[in-house]
Each structure stands twice: as C-alpha cells, then as structure tokens.
Write an enzyme that holds these catalytic residues in place. Structure first.
Site, PDB file in Angstrom:
ATOM      1  CD  GLU A   1      -3.360 -14.093  -9.699  1.00  0.00           C
ATOM      2  OE1 GLU A   1      -4.590 -13.461  -9.462  1.00  0.00           O
ATOM      3  OE2 GLU A   1      -2.878 -13.570  -8.084  1.00  0.00           O
TER       4      GLU A   1
ATOM      5  N   GLY B   1      -9.927 -16.278   1.106  1.00  0.00           N
ATOM      6  CA  GLY B   1     -11.603 -15.810   0.713  1.00  0.00           C
ATOM      7  C   GLY B   1     -12.252 -15.047   2.986  1.00  0.00           C
TER       8      GLY B   1
ATOM      9  N   GLY C   1     -13.260 -18.120  -4.680  1.00  0.00           N
ATOM     10  CA  GLY C   1     -12.014 -18.933  -4.634  1.00  0.00           C
ATOM     11  C   GLY C   1     -12.172 -19.442  -3.830  1.00  0.00           C
ATOM     12  N   GLY C   2     -10.335 -19.668  -3.299  1.00  0.00           N
ATOM     13  CA  GLY C   2      -9.917 -20.202  -2.401  1.00  0.00           C
ATOM     14  C   GLY C   2     -10.344 -19.822  -0.254  1.00  0.00           C
TER      15      GLY C   2
ATOM     16  CD  GLU D   1     -10.586 -26.249  -2.921  1.00  0.00           C
ATOM     17  OE1 GLU D   1     -10.519 -25.161  -2.866  1.00  0.00           O
ATOM     18  OE2 GLU D   1     -12.234 -26.253  -3.944  1.00  0.00           O
TER      19      GLU D   1
ATOM     20  CB  CYS E   1     -15.685 -24.933  -6.127  1.00  0.00           C
ATOM     21  SG  CYS E   1     -17.303 -24.813  -7.818  1.00  0.00           S
TER      22      CYS E   1
HETATM   23  P1  NAD Z   1      -7.562 -18.180  -4.993  1.00  0.00           P
HETATM   24  O1  NAD Z   1      -8.119 -17.447  -3.628  1.00  0.00           O
HETATM   25  O2  NAD Z   1      -5.914 -17.930  -4.865  1.00  0.00           O
HETATM   26  O3  NAD Z   1      -7.670 -16.852  -6.090  1.00  0.00           O
HETATM   27  C1  NAD Z   1      -9.339 -15.862  -6.432  1.00  0.00           C
HETATM   28  C2  NAD Z   1      -9.120 -14.345  -6.350  1.00  0.00           C
HETATM   29  O4  NAD Z   1      -8.481 -13.724  -5.778  1.00  0.00           O
HETATM   30  C3  NAD Z   1      -8.166 -14.343  -7.343  1.00  0.00           C
HETATM   31  O5  NAD Z   1      -8.533 -13.565  -8.292  1.00  0.00           O
HETATM   32  C4  NAD Z   1      -6.284 -13.378  -6.892  1.00  0.00           C
HETATM   33  O6  NAD Z   1      -6.304 -12.598  -7.445  1.00  0.00           O
HETATM   34  C5  NAD Z   1      -7.812 -13.299  -5.744  1.00  0.00           C
HETATM   35  N1  NAD Z   1      -7.147 -13.195  -3.929  1.00  0.00           N
HETATM   36  C6  NAD Z   1      -6.039 -13.798  -3.625  1.00  0.00           C
HETATM   37  N2  NAD Z   1      -5.805 -13.558  -3.022  1.00  0.00           N
HETATM   38  C7  NAD Z   1      -6.744 -12.430  -2.401  1.00  0.00           C
HETATM   39  C8  NAD Z   1      -6.771 -11.668  -1.211  1.00  0.00           C
HETATM   40  N3  NAD Z   1      -5.900 -11.862  -0.334  1.00  0.00           N
HETATM   41  N4  NAD Z   1      -7.692 -10.153  -1.717  1.00  0.00           N
HETATM   42  C9  NAD Z   1      -8.308 -10.023  -2.201  1.00  0.00           C
HETATM   43  N5  NAD Z   1      -8.010 -11.290  -3.832  1.00  0.00           N
HETATM   44  C10 NAD Z   1      -7.737 -11.335  -3.536  1.00  0.00           C
HETATM   45  O7  NAD Z   1      -8.686 -18.833  -5.909  1.00  0.00           O
HETATM   46  P2  NAD Z   1      -8.105 -20.150  -7.446  1.00  0.00           P
HETATM   47  O8  NAD Z   1      -7.049 -20.696  -7.156  1.00  0.00           O
HETATM   48  O9  NAD Z   1      -8.099 -19.200  -8.297  1.00  0.00           O
HETATM   49  O10 NAD Z   1      -9.476 -20.355  -7.299  1.00  0.00           O
HETATM   50  C11 NAD Z   1      -9.333 -21.976  -6.706  1.00  0.00           C
HETATM   51  C12 NAD Z   1     -10.746 -21.957  -5.688  1.00  0.00           C
HETATM   52  O11 NAD Z   1     -11.562 -20.949  -6.361  1.00  0.00           O
HETATM   53  C13 NAD Z   1     -10.186 -23.250  -4.803  1.00  0.00           C
HETATM   54  O12 NAD Z   1     -10.605 -23.560  -3.434  1.00  0.00           O
HETATM   55  C14 NAD Z   1     -12.368 -23.207  -6.066  1.00  0.00           C
HETATM   56  O13 NAD Z   1     -12.440 -24.269  -4.741  1.00  0.00           O
HETATM   57  C15 NAD Z   1     -13.170 -21.992  -5.880  1.00  0.00           C
HETATM   58  N6  NAD Z   1     -13.969 -21.712  -6.296  1.00  0.00           N
HETATM   59  C16 NAD Z   1     -15.137 -21.841  -5.796  1.00  0.00           C
HETATM   60  C17 NAD Z   1     -16.507 -21.468  -6.888  1.00  0.00           C
HETATM   61  C18 NAD Z   1     -18.161 -22.054  -6.213  1.00  0.00           C
HETATM   62  O14 NAD Z   1     -18.358 -21.716  -7.087  1.00  0.00           O
HETATM   63  N7  NAD Z   1     -17.601 -21.898  -4.677  1.00  0.00           N
HETATM   64  C19 NAD Z   1     -16.043 -21.755  -8.108  1.00  0.00           C
HETATM   65  C20 NAD Z   1     -14.671 -21.201  -8.751  1.00  0.00           C
HETATM   66  C21 NAD Z   1     -13.500 -22.228  -7.670  1.00  0.00           C
END
Ligand code: NAD
Length: 500
Positions: A180, A235, A230-231, A394, A291
């Site tokens: 978002e 996850g 994501g985080g 992180e 990441c």
């Molecule tokens: P985040 O977990 O806050 O959000 C990621 C996505 O998940 C967003 O689209 C968000 O709206 C959605 N989301 C949030 N809560 C959810 C839920 N309960 N159920 C389903 N979807 C949900 O992460 P962020 O802050 O957007 O991104 C940063 C994180 O992503 C860091 O931890 C980074 O290390 C990780 N990341 C990992 C890689 C990799 O390849 N391993 C690559 C890029 C980013």
C-alpha cells in the site's frame, strides 16, 4: 483508466467497491504523489473469482508454451520501451534514485526473458525407467492454479515481477497485491501485461492494505498458492492464514546479513579500497532498505581502525537528496514510520554502548533535501556486539554495525549467529580461505569479494527465518508448478491380489 481505478479484475480497471481511497506519498517531501483505490475483501474476492474462472475454464493454462513465452518477451520489450517512465515512477514512489530505478527495470526485463527462455528450453515430461518394458512412466509439470502474490515496498516492481514472470510462464493465473506504500509501478506493469495481450482474468491487481487484502488472499480457499515477500511478522501471519486450506506457501522474508572482511583482503591499497567501497555499497544503497543489505560489518580486528575510519569518511560524503535530482546518490527512507524506526534503533544502540562514527541524525535540509522528506544520514556504529538489538534485528535503514574477530572460526561463528539467513559476503585475498568460509556460512546467497549482484538463473531465498522456498532459477519456476507422475500400463492384465 482514471487515477483512482487501480484495481484490475477480469480485464477491467476500476475503483474500490466501497469507494475507499488512499494517498500515496512522495517520501522526498511527504507530498501526495497519487491517490489510489483502497481495495477491500469484496474486491479481493472478485479478483480471486476472476483468476479462478480464468484458470478453470479459460485458455491460458493450455496455451502452447511458445505463445506464453512470446507474451513474456513482449512484456520485456514494453518494459524497455517505458524504461525511463517506470524508473521515474519507482524513484518518486520509493525514494530511490532514478538510476536505481533503471537498474530495477533492466533486472525485471531480464527476469521476464529468462523465464520465457527457460520454459522454451524444456523438453517436456521426464520419462522414468519403471524397470518393465510394458510400462511407460513419465513425470510432467502442470501449473499450480490461482496464485496470490503479496509484495513489499522496497523493490515493488522487481518483487512483483519475480513472482508474475514464472507464474505466467508455468501457465498460472494470479492476483497481485502491491504494498500500500508503493503500489504505482505494479499498476503500470499490469497495464503492460494487458498491452502485451494477457487474456482477461489471468492477471489481476488489488491495491490495498495487508489487512484485509493480503490476509484475505492468504486464507482464501480458492487460492492454490500464496507467495509473500515482506517482513517476518507478516510472513508468519500469512503462513498461519494459509494453513487451514493447505495451499502452497512461499515466503521471502528479512535478513540480517553479515559482511565478513579479512585483513588479507586489505593487504594492497587496491584491495583495501575495494573492500571499503563494497562495504559502503552493501550497507547504504537505497538507504539500507534492502533485504540483503550488508548491515553487519564483521571485520578482522587488526584492520578495524583503518577500515572503519575510511568507511565513515566515505559514508559522510554520500550525497543525500530527492532521488530524481541529478548528482544525488541516496534517497530518503520510504516513510515516517521507517524514519522513526531508524532513530529508535540508533538510540537503543548508543544506550547499549555502541560508538557513533558518523551519521546518527537527520541531515540539514537543502535545495535537494526538503525538510519534510524522510532523510537520515548513513550511520556507522562501532564497538557493537551480538547482544545488541541493533545487531540482532533487521533495522531496514542506513545503519551499519561493526563487530570484530581475530580468527576464521570466530568470523564464521559471528556471521552465522542470526535467526535469519538470507545473504552474506566474505572478502579475502586468500581464495582457499574465502571458499572455506563461504561453504560454512548458513545463508541463501554468499558473495565472495563482491556484494549484492544476483542472477535470474540463480536461486534467491533464505535459510532460517529468512523464508521458505526460492525465487528465480529453475526452483523459482518449480514453485509455480505441480509435479504429476503418469504411469501407463501398455499391457493391462488382472492383478489377482484377491483370490475371490
Ligand atoms: P511488510 O511485511 O510490512 O509488508 C509486506 C506486504 O505484506 C505488504 O504488501 C503488506 O500490505 C502485506 N501484509 C502486511 N500484513 C499482512 C498480513 N497480515 N497478511 C497478508 N499480507 C500482509 O513488509 P514491508 O515493510 O513492506 O517490506 C520490508 C520487508 O520485506 C523487510 O523485512 C525485507 O527484508 C523484506 N523483503 C524481503 C525480500 C527477500 O527477497 N527476501 C525482498 C524485499 C523485501
């Protein structure tokens, strides 16, 4: 398509059913960059239903591989046609420099071309020897079905594409939810997929928040696979929500990545300069919001002072500013939330005894750096140890912590002491040592005398809490396929197991 029609369902662009909207901010000055549709559960269900219909009764899963590959190649061409426009969108939305945006577009183009080539070069099913001349036994791959894709804000175009390209190559249909915080490049990508000829319903986009859109996708009974980047906390929630329906789950999560520098890497001036320069790039590109950022410098004690002094000198000279300005090397953090988090980590590190070598504050505003932007100076924290929160968690900000070792075992022990396991690097002038250490590091990607490059043909993903599954490479394609064994009896006869 008007500005608010950012939801794409069954080939139609539209606003949110409930009429909700969200302002997307430019992190360089906190101004409103765009207002997009804020999707809800109803929009998510409609998108899943469209993807389900397109998979169950549409033509895409059965479309000849050559046609699917040709579509991916057209998307690659369109990405290159719009390279400047997309790089600018990505820069304004995420804060990264336009040059970084261009790299992302080129990387994503390679990924679409790679998966097109990969499926074209496959020979079809794998015939296995059943040990019986009257049996023909073959293992084939089939698409998984409806794939839900949830992406983060730091590499929006890239993360969405690493999922979309293999999913389409394998014959799946999908619903993608961009972050978002940074939804704009994914909306543009969907427009390119439509222009390239993707049939209605095969690709769907729902812009909206993790709760409810992401959560609904993860739990939805009609979704066959959820791929999340994501985080860690989100996850785990995705995995929990997905469990009752026993769908396939792929998780690309965070990292706390070690960059191990041996003194022998710094034996020559050139080696020293390379190791310092790479450490700077590892930690501070995209303000550390990567990441795989090399946020933990683990350096041999004997070269520590010289190394950290030069590193801090160069970190202080990084040109911070609006990513769209010429000459700017590093943009702002993505949001007020990330800025607050960074300030909190630095404060906690100092309270726990770290030594500030540079940064540690917001920079003075300037003509390329509005006061309202989320800027933070690249920060080097010396005298850190494993017990500190800033070393264990992180931070996802421009913070580099420094720890030291005196022998090879000590370096390996430190580098593996993390609950994550995404990536890491070893710098050494001794090839045998570098390879020995690389073999002992428990991380999904190891760089030797380099940091950050990846290849579409090599798998990407993490050990430990960095995730489950892999993206890119053959394994990245297999994530989106089911494997089926077809056993054919060429001379059928009764079994006679039961006598009656
Ligand atoms: P985040 O977990 O806050 O959000 C990621 C996505 O998940 C967003 O689209 C968000 O709206 C959605 N989301 C949030 N809560 C959810 C839920 N309960 N159920 C389903 N979807 C949900 O992460 P962020 O802050 O957007 O991104 C940063 C994180 O992503 C860091 O931890 C980074 O290390 C990780 N990341 C990992 C890689 C990799 O390849 N391993 C690559 C890029 C980013």
């Amino acid at each position: 398509m008007s500005g608010l029609e950012t939801i794409h369902v069954d080939g139609v662009w539209r606003a949110a059913t409930a009429g909700d909207t969200r302002d997307v901010l430019n992190p360089a000055d906190a101004s409103v960059l765009a207002t997009v549709a804020e999707g809800g559960t109803e929009d998510t269900d409609a998108a899943v239903a469209a993807a389900r219909r397109a998979f169950d009764s549409g033509e895409w899963p059965g479309t000849p591989t050559a046609e699917r590959a040709a579509l991916l190649r057209r998307v690659a061409d369109l990405l290159q046609r719009d390279r400047e426009e997309i790089a600018l969108i990505e820069s304004r939305d995420t804060g990264k420099t336009v040059e970084e945006g261009r790299y992302d577009v080129d990387d994503v183009t390679s990924a679409f071309r790679y998966f097109a080539d990969l499926v074209m070069n496959e020979s079809g099913g794998r015939v296995v020897d059943a040990g019986d001349a009257d049996v023909h036994s073959v293992v084939v791959h089939e698409p998984v079905g409806v794939c839900a894709m949830i992406a983060p804000w730091n590499y929006p175009l890239l993360q969405a594409s690493w999922k979309i390209a293999p999913a389409l190559a394998a014959g799946n249909t999908f619903v993608v939810k961009p972050s978002e915080v940074t939804p704009l490049s994914t909306v543009h990508l969907m427009r390119l997929l439509v222009e390239a000829g993707l049939p209605a319903g095969v690709g769907n986009v729902v812009t909206g928040a993790g709760m409810p859109v992401g959560a609904r996708l993860a739990e939805h009974p009609d979704v066959d696979l959820v791929s999340f980047t994501g985080g860690l906390i989100s996850g785990v929630k995705v995995a929990e929500a997905a469990a009752p329906s026993v769908k396939k789950v792929a998780l690309e999560l965070g990292g706390k990545n070690p960059n191990v520098v041996f003194a022998d890497a710094c034996a020559t001036e050139e080696g020293f300069d390379t190791a310092v320069d790479q450490a700077l790039n590892a930690a501070f590109i995209h303000s550390g919001q990567v990441c795989s950022a090399g946020a933990r410098l683990i350096v041999e004690e004997s070269v520590r002072e010289r190394f950290v002094t030069e590193l801090a000198r160069r970190a202080e000279r990084i040109k911070l500013g609006r990513g769209t300005e010429k000459g700017v090397e590093c943009g702002p953090l993505v949001s007020q939330q990330q800025l607050d988090k960074t300030e909190d980590y630095v404060a906690s590190a100092l309270a726990e005894g770290a030594t500030l070598r540079c940064g540690g504050k917001r920079p003075e505003p300037s003509d390329v750096r509005p006061a309202s932007g989320y800027f933070y100076e690249p920060t080097v924290l010396d005298n850190c140890h494993r017990g500190m929160r800033v070393v264990r968690e992180e931070t996802f900000g421009p913070i580099l912590t420094v720890e030291t070792f005196t022998d090879e075992d000590g370096a390996v022990e430190l580098a593996n002491d993390t609950e994550y396991g995404l990536a890491g690097a070893v710098f050494s002038g001794d090839t045998a040592r570098a390879r020995r250490v690389a073999a002992r590091l428990r991380h999904g990607t190891i760089w030797i005398n380099d940091y950050h490059p990846y290849l579409p043909q090599a798998e990407w993903g993490g050990f430990g809490k960095s995730g489950v599954g892999r993206e890119l490479g053959l394994t990245g394609l297999d994530e989106y396929r089911e494997t089926k064994h077809v056993y054919e009896n060429l001379r059928p006869s009764p079994v006679r197991w039961f006598a009656g």
